[in-house]
Design an enzyme around this catalytic site. Structure first.
Site, PDB file in Angstrom:
ATOM      1  N   ASP A 297     -35.467  -3.227  62.470  1.00 30.40           N
ATOM      2  CA  ASP A 297     -34.503  -2.448  63.247  1.00 30.40           C
ATOM      3  C   ASP A 297     -33.360  -1.980  62.345  1.00 30.40           C
ATOM      4  O   ASP A 297     -32.434  -2.743  62.064  1.00 30.40           O
ATOM      5  CB  ASP A 297     -33.970  -3.311  64.396  1.00 30.40           C
ATOM      6  CG  ASP A 297     -32.878  -2.618  65.203  1.00 30.40           C
ATOM      7  OD1 ASP A 297     -32.654  -1.402  65.001  1.00 30.40           O
ATOM      8  OD2 ASP A 297     -32.247  -3.294  66.046  1.00 30.40           O
TER       9      ASP A 297
ATOM     10  N   GLU B 168     -20.174  -6.156  33.809  1.00 33.57           N
ATOM     11  CA  GLU B 168     -19.574  -7.458  33.517  1.00 33.57           C
ATOM     12  C   GLU B 168     -18.840  -7.930  34.773  1.00 33.57           C
ATOM     13  O   GLU B 168     -17.653  -7.661  34.963  1.00 33.57           O
ATOM     14  CB  GLU B 168     -18.595  -7.355  32.350  1.00 33.57           C
ATOM     15  CG  GLU B 168     -19.216  -6.917  31.038  1.00 33.57           C
ATOM     16  CD  GLU B 168     -18.197  -6.736  29.927  1.00 33.57           C
ATOM     17  OE1 GLU B 168     -18.601  -6.742  28.756  1.00 33.57           O
ATOM     18  OE2 GLU B 168     -16.990  -6.581  30.226  1.00 33.57           O
TER      19      GLU B 168
ATOM     20  N   GLU C 131     -17.023 -10.397  37.030  1.00 32.38           N
ATOM     21  CA  GLU C 131     -16.277 -11.652  37.052  1.00 32.38           C
ATOM     22  C   GLU C 131     -16.358 -12.276  38.443  1.00 32.38           C
ATOM     23  O   GLU C 131     -16.802 -11.644  39.402  1.00 32.38           O
ATOM     24  CB  GLU C 131     -14.822 -11.386  36.657  1.00 32.38           C
ATOM     25  CG  GLU C 131     -14.682 -10.855  35.240  1.00 32.38           C
ATOM     26  CD  GLU C 131     -13.305 -10.293  34.942  1.00 32.38           C
ATOM     27  OE1 GLU C 131     -12.924 -10.261  33.758  1.00 32.38           O
ATOM     28  OE2 GLU C 131     -12.602  -9.859  35.890  1.00 32.38           O
TER      29      GLU C 131
ATOM     30  N   GLU D 156     -12.862 -17.303  32.523  1.00 36.91           N
ATOM     31  CA  GLU D 156     -12.022 -16.109  32.398  1.00 36.91           C
ATOM     32  C   GLU D 156     -10.536 -16.469  32.489  1.00 36.91           C
ATOM     33  O   GLU D 156     -10.168 -17.640  32.556  1.00 36.91           O
ATOM     34  CB  GLU D 156     -12.402 -15.066  33.462  1.00 36.91           C
ATOM     35  CG  GLU D 156     -13.261 -13.919  32.925  1.00 36.91           C
ATOM     36  CD  GLU D 156     -12.563 -13.066  31.883  1.00 36.91           C
ATOM     37  OE1 GLU D 156     -11.320 -13.139  31.764  1.00 36.91           O
ATOM     38  OE2 GLU D 156     -13.261 -12.317  31.178  1.00 36.91           O
TER      39      GLU D 156
ATOM     40  N   GLU E 227     -17.089 -15.567  33.938  1.00 36.07           N
ATOM     41  CA  GLU E 227     -17.866 -14.352  33.704  1.00 36.07           C
ATOM     42  C   GLU E 227     -19.158 -14.726  32.997  1.00 36.07           C
ATOM     43  O   GLU E 227     -19.175 -15.602  32.132  1.00 36.07           O
ATOM     44  CB  GLU E 227     -17.072 -13.369  32.845  1.00 36.07           C
ATOM     45  CG  GLU E 227     -17.798 -12.051  32.578  1.00 36.07           C
ATOM     46  CD  GLU E 227     -16.959 -11.084  31.740  1.00 36.07           C
ATOM     47  OE1 GLU E 227     -17.482 -10.592  30.715  1.00 36.07           O
ATOM     48  OE2 GLU E 227     -15.796 -10.839  32.094  1.00 36.07           O
TER      49      GLU E 227
ATOM     50  N   HIS F  92     -16.227  -4.522  34.789  1.00 40.19           N
ATOM     51  CA  HIS F  92     -16.263  -3.447  33.813  1.00 40.19           C
ATOM     52  C   HIS F  92     -17.717  -3.021  33.622  1.00 40.19           C
ATOM     53  O   HIS F  92     -18.609  -3.868  33.510  1.00 40.19           O
ATOM     54  CB  HIS F  92     -15.679  -3.917  32.481  1.00 40.19           C
ATOM     55  CG  HIS F  92     -14.340  -4.592  32.626  1.00 40.19           C
ATOM     56  ND1 HIS F  92     -13.921  -5.608  31.801  1.00 40.19           N
ATOM     57  CD2 HIS F  92     -13.341  -4.401  33.522  1.00 40.19           C
ATOM     58  CE1 HIS F  92     -12.722  -6.013  32.174  1.00 40.19           C
ATOM     59  NE2 HIS F  92     -12.348  -5.301  33.212  1.00 40.19           N
TER      60      HIS F  92
ATOM     61  N   ARG G  24      -7.416  -1.956  26.406  1.00 36.48           N
ATOM     62  CA  ARG G  24      -7.933  -2.369  27.707  1.00 36.48           C
ATOM     63  C   ARG G  24      -7.087  -1.889  28.888  1.00 36.48           C
ATOM     64  O   ARG G  24      -7.406  -2.166  30.034  1.00 36.48           O
ATOM     65  CB  ARG G  24      -8.072  -3.897  27.745  1.00 36.48           C
ATOM     66  CG  ARG G  24      -9.291  -4.383  26.975  1.00 36.48           C
ATOM     67  CD  ARG G  24      -9.331  -5.899  26.854  1.00 36.48           C
ATOM     68  NE  ARG G  24     -10.651  -6.369  26.466  1.00 36.48           N
ATOM     69  CZ  ARG G  24     -11.145  -6.316  25.246  1.00 36.48           C
ATOM     70  NH1 ARG G  24     -10.429  -5.796  24.261  1.00 36.48           N
ATOM     71  NH2 ARG G  24     -12.363  -6.778  24.983  1.00 36.48           N
TER      72      ARG G  24
ATOM     73  N   GLU H 168     -17.022   2.131  28.439  1.00 30.68           N
ATOM     74  CA  GLU H 168     -16.803   1.037  29.379  1.00 30.68           C
ATOM     75  C   GLU H 168     -15.807   1.535  30.424  1.00 30.68           C
ATOM     76  O   GLU H 168     -14.647   1.801  30.114  1.00 30.68           O
ATOM     77  CB  GLU H 168     -16.241  -0.183  28.654  1.00 30.68           C
ATOM     78  CG  GLU H 168     -15.873  -1.333  29.566  1.00 30.68           C
ATOM     79  CD  GLU H 168     -15.053  -2.407  28.843  1.00 30.68           C
ATOM     80  OE1 GLU H 168     -14.687  -3.390  29.504  1.00 30.68           O
ATOM     81  OE2 GLU H 168     -14.767  -2.252  27.641  1.00 30.68           O
TER      82      GLU H 168
ATOM     83  N   ARG I  20     -13.576   0.683  33.459  1.00 29.26           N
ATOM     84  CA  ARG I  20     -13.006  -0.621  33.765  1.00 29.26           C
ATOM     85  C   ARG I  20     -12.465  -0.825  35.191  1.00 29.26           C
ATOM     86  O   ARG I  20     -12.289  -1.966  35.612  1.00 29.26           O
ATOM     87  CB  ARG I  20     -11.886  -0.920  32.752  1.00 29.26           C
ATOM     88  CG  ARG I  20     -12.431  -1.077  31.341  1.00 29.26           C
ATOM     89  CD  ARG I  20     -11.322  -1.260  30.310  1.00 29.26           C
ATOM     90  NE  ARG I  20     -10.482  -2.424  30.551  1.00 29.26           N
ATOM     91  CZ  ARG I  20     -10.801  -3.674  30.251  1.00 29.26           C
ATOM     92  NH1 ARG I  20     -11.976  -3.951  29.685  1.00 29.26           N
ATOM     93  NH2 ARG I  20      -9.966  -4.664  30.498  1.00 29.26           N
TER      94      ARG I  20
END
Length: 472
Positions: free
Chosen positions: A52, A130, A132, A217, A225, A274, A344, A363, A365
């Site tokens: 369903d 990645e 976390e 982390e 992570e 990320h 970063r 990457e 983020r």
């Protein structure tokens, strides 16, 4: 290529008595249904089994609710948590036409991979998320018309330094608590969860996830992570679903609870995902070139597409109201829609760990693991491909600490889920190319999020508002 007989043989050899079919709803949660061994026939794989769809979040309305689940033989594994059971991912089809269902997130991912090939820009894309997480010892939350609360606790949390006993109340407090923002890479006994992550990694290996490393982390209270080798888009999304399943069930085996909620703690780091991504033509890395930090013009235009469509992407890659407790300008999360190598604080970062052309990737983020990975990865790919097609300019790379720059001079991600959904509503044509996303799916997604999260959260008083306003 695995087929129905391979799965039946696998059940025989492993002693499995059950086949557990898994599929993902639109918000991004695994659903399942189990079949005894005698029901696992070639017909099940050829014709599927009915369910369903109107009872599944984001799927069909009641007048067109009959849907089919069709197992994908290539995904069958011996389940590490349910005894005597094989787990398998299923695709979703319309029972009348036999066509794949356009609201099925996994089908969106398959269409995104096909669209990439049709553009000629590459044969495949490679994805390395990645994700976390936090592993807590306990969690309590609730709300009513006259109350609201939440509380999480962890044996290793800094707020438990003053206790005379451990959390059970039966043993002594042994100290070794992790300070706020002091949890990156500490050895045991401060890192209390090494063995949990070991076991989770071994369970993930059963699903074909090739682990590279795991670690504690930055945050106190059990943030961690686990990293694994990158893979093609649809498989990478399959792996995210299996990853979350394995981590939550491993934590439960230890009497703990795992969450991928982006911001469960005040005054400490949140949880992101990320996402490393690149395009390949055969064995040739399309993103490698002789431009900025070894990138090609194609890579720069792809990044330009990510940044240009960044506000709209947030509705799919950071899709919870809690996501925007993490994505606050000036704090730890990458809210600035800019390009940088190594830095970063930028939304689009170029990792510089290796000079190999095969390592060239972007990457992105801002995403977090509350997203539906099939939809999120597909949306990022479509934004990047649109950038290549239009020659999008990512702007001058920024090398300075972007948190020290006047925020009003920078492009930022939306400040709330409501703003992100508005951005997606205004900017989604790039997602419709090649029929990868449909207007119907996006409308259903936006309506669902507005009703179940935006309105649900903004209508409720927040406990801290009593501190701010009760005696006004």
């Amino acid at each position: 290529m695995a087929n129905a007989n391979d799965v039946i043989k696998m059940m025989e050899e492993s002693g499995a008595k059950w086949l557990d079919l898994r599929f993902t709803d639109v918000p991004g949660t695994w659903q399942h249904v189990s079949f005894p061994k005698h029901e696992v026939t070639e017909d099940l794989f050829a014709e599927g089994t009915g369910f369903d769809g109107s009872s599944i979040r984001g799927f069909q309305t009641i007048d067109e609710s009959d849907m089919l689940l069709v197992p994908d033989p290539s995904t069958a594994v011996v389940d590490p948590f349910i005894p005597n059971t094989l787990s398998i991912v299923a695709d979703i089809r319309d029972p009348i036409t036999g066509a794949s269902y356009d609201r099925s997130p996994r089908h969106v991912a398959a269409k995104a991979e096909a669209y990439l090939k049709s553009t000629g820009y590459g044969d495949s894309s490679v994805w390395g998320p990645e994700a976390e997480f936090f592993i807590f010892d306990s969690v309590s939350y609730g709300g009513a018309s006259n109350s609201a609360h939440y509380e999480v606790d962890s044996e290793e949390a800094i707020w438990n330094t003053g206790n005379s006993t451990d959390l059970s109340g039966e043993g002594p407090n042994l100290g070794h608590k992790l300070r706020h923002k002091g949890g990156y890479f500490p050895a045991p006994p401060s890192d209390t969860q090494t063995l949990i992550r070991h076991d989770a990694c071994e369970a993930m290996a059963a699903f074909g996830i090739e682990i590279e490393k795991h670690h504690h982390e930055v945050a106190t209270a059990g943030q961690g992570e686990i990293n694994w080798k990158a893979s093609p888009l649809k498989q990478a999304a399959d792996f995210v679903m299996a990853y979350k399943y394995c981590l939550k069930n491993t934590a439960a085996k230890y009497g703990k609870t795992a969450t991928f909620m982006p911001k469960p703690l005040f005054e400490d780091n949140g949880t992101g995902m990320h996402v490393h991504q690149s395009i390949w033509k055969g064995d040739v890395p399309v993103f490698a070139g002789d431009g900025y930090v070894g990138l090609s013009e194609t890579a720069m235009a792809y990044i330009g597409g990510l940044l240009q469509h960044g506000p709209a992407l947030m509705a799919l890659v950071a899709p919870s109201s809690n996501s925007y407790k993490r994505l606050v300008p000036g704090f730890e999360a990458p809210t600035i829609l800019a390009l940088s190598a190594r830095n970063r604080s930028a939304a689009a970062r170029i990792p510089m760990y290796s000079n190999s052309p095969k390592a060239k990737r972007v990457e992105f983020r801002p995403p977090d693991p509350t997203c539906n990975p099939y939809l999120a990865f597909s949306a990022m790919l479509m934004a990047g491909l649109d950038g290549i097609e239009t020659g999008a300019d990512p702007g001058e790379p920024m090398q300075e600490d972007l948190y020290e720059v006047d925020p009003s001079t920078l492009n930022q991600v939306p400040g709330s889920l409501a703003d992100a959904l508005d951005a997606l509503e205004a900017d989604h044509e790039f997602l419709l190319k090649g029929g990868v996303f449909t207007s119907e799916l996006l409308e259903a997604y936006i309506d669902f999020k507005r009703e179940t999260e935006v309105d649900a959260v903004r209508l409720r008083p927040h406990p801290y508002e009593f501190f701010l306003s009760y005696d006004a």
